[in-house]
Enzyme design. Structure first.
Site, short mmCIF file in Angstrom:
data_model
loop_
_atom_site.label_atom_id
_atom_site.label_comp_id
_atom_site.label_asym_id
_atom_site.label_seq_id
_atom_site.Cartn_x
_atom_site.Cartn_y
_atom_site.Cartn_z
N GLU A 135 0.59 -1.20 0.50
CA GLU A 135 -0.54 0.10 -0.04
C GLU A 135 0.73 1.26 -0.31
O GLU A 135 1.64 1.54 0.46
CB GLU A 135 -0.71 0.08 1.23
CG GLU A 135 -1.96 -0.78 0.96
CD GLU A 135 -3.40 -1.22 0.84
OE1 GLU A 135 -3.22 0.49 0.27
OE2 GLU A 135 -4.36 -0.88 0.50
N HIS A 171 -3.63 -3.19 -7.61
CA HIS A 171 -5.35 -3.85 -7.30
C HIS A 171 -6.09 -3.66 -8.26
O HIS A 171 -6.82 -4.51 -8.23
CB HIS A 171 -5.76 -2.94 -5.68
CG HIS A 171 -6.56 -3.77 -5.28
ND1 HIS A 171 -7.82 -3.12 -4.36
CD2 HIS A 171 -7.17 -5.29 -5.23
CE1 HIS A 171 -7.84 -4.04 -3.73
NE2 HIS A 171 -8.01 -5.20 -4.57
N ASP A 181 -7.58 1.51 -7.54
CA ASP A 181 -6.66 2.10 -7.03
C ASP A 181 -5.45 0.76 -7.16
O ASP A 181 -5.79 -0.23 -8.16
CB ASP A 181 -6.05 2.07 -5.37
CG ASP A 181 -6.62 0.87 -4.92
OD1 ASP A 181 -7.41 -0.84 -5.48
OD2 ASP A 181 -5.77 -0.66 -3.64
ZN LIG Z 1 -6.68 -2.05 -3.35
#
Ligand SMILES: [Zn+2]
Length: 195
Positions: A135, A171, A181
């Site tokens: 992330e 993703h 995202d």
């Molecule tokens: Zn994601």
């Protein structure tokens, strides 16, 4: 090239055994000189959610995500982790806006980051089982900082050196109907940098 060895060449009379012990003690110095991976901050002790412990698994996928803290809008790592905990999800790594890398789930464990989806060009749907999730912190209108992008490139290169990565995906590539995202992300530029 490790320069530590040079130091020992100027002490030819040092006993061989001492040299071996001394050299091995400085092995970390050589490693530090040859890697440009930023320091990784170990946050695994803070995460007791969003993963399944494993001892052996094959890793051939990296999934890039992005997050931000929504209440209030910010890029606080503690904030996004609070959100992950709420949903029982977690990546393996979080990279903040300053380029700091946080390890939240050990790579050997399955992190719950991908949800349902399918790997493009395959029939594979068990994405979490064989992937590492990263992330970064962006919003749809705030692209990654230079430090953040560079840290991501270094981390992905490091993972590729340790695992036979065949699929580097967003993703949104594996769940196009559900996920958008990583947001505001220069994907093509990143692929070239991480190659
Ligand atoms: Zn994601």
């Amino acid at each position: 090239m490790c320069k530590v060895g040079f130091l020992f060449s100027i002490f030819p009379l040092v006993k061989r055994i001492h040299l071996i012990l001394f050299s091995s003690g400085f092995a970390w110095l050589c490693n530090a000189q040859t890697s440009d991976l930023p320091n990784i901050i170990d946050y695994t002790g803070k995460v007791n959610y969003g993963y399944q412990a494993k001892e052996n698994r094959d890793i051939d996928i990296i999934v890039i995500h992005s997050s931000y803290y929504v209440n209030p809008d910010s890029f606080l790592v503690s904030g996004v982790m609070k959100q992950y905990k709420q949903y029982g999800v977690s990546p393996h790594y979080i990279i903040d806006r300053e380029g700091n890398i946080y390890l939240t789930v050990a790579e050997k464990n399955i992190a719950f980051h991908a949800g349902s989806g399918k790997l493009p060009g395959t029939d594979r749907t068990a994405i979490n089982a064989n992937s590492i999730g990263i992330e970064i912190l962006t919003t749809p209108t705030n692209p990654p900082t230079e430090a953040e992008l560079n840290a991501l490139v270094s981390l992905v290169k490091d993972i590729k050196a340790r695992h036979p990565i065949e699929h580097l995906v967003r993703h949104s590539d594996i769940a196009p109907n559900r996920k958008t995202d990583p947001w505001a992300f220069p994907w093509e530029q990143f692929l070239q940098m991480a190659d």
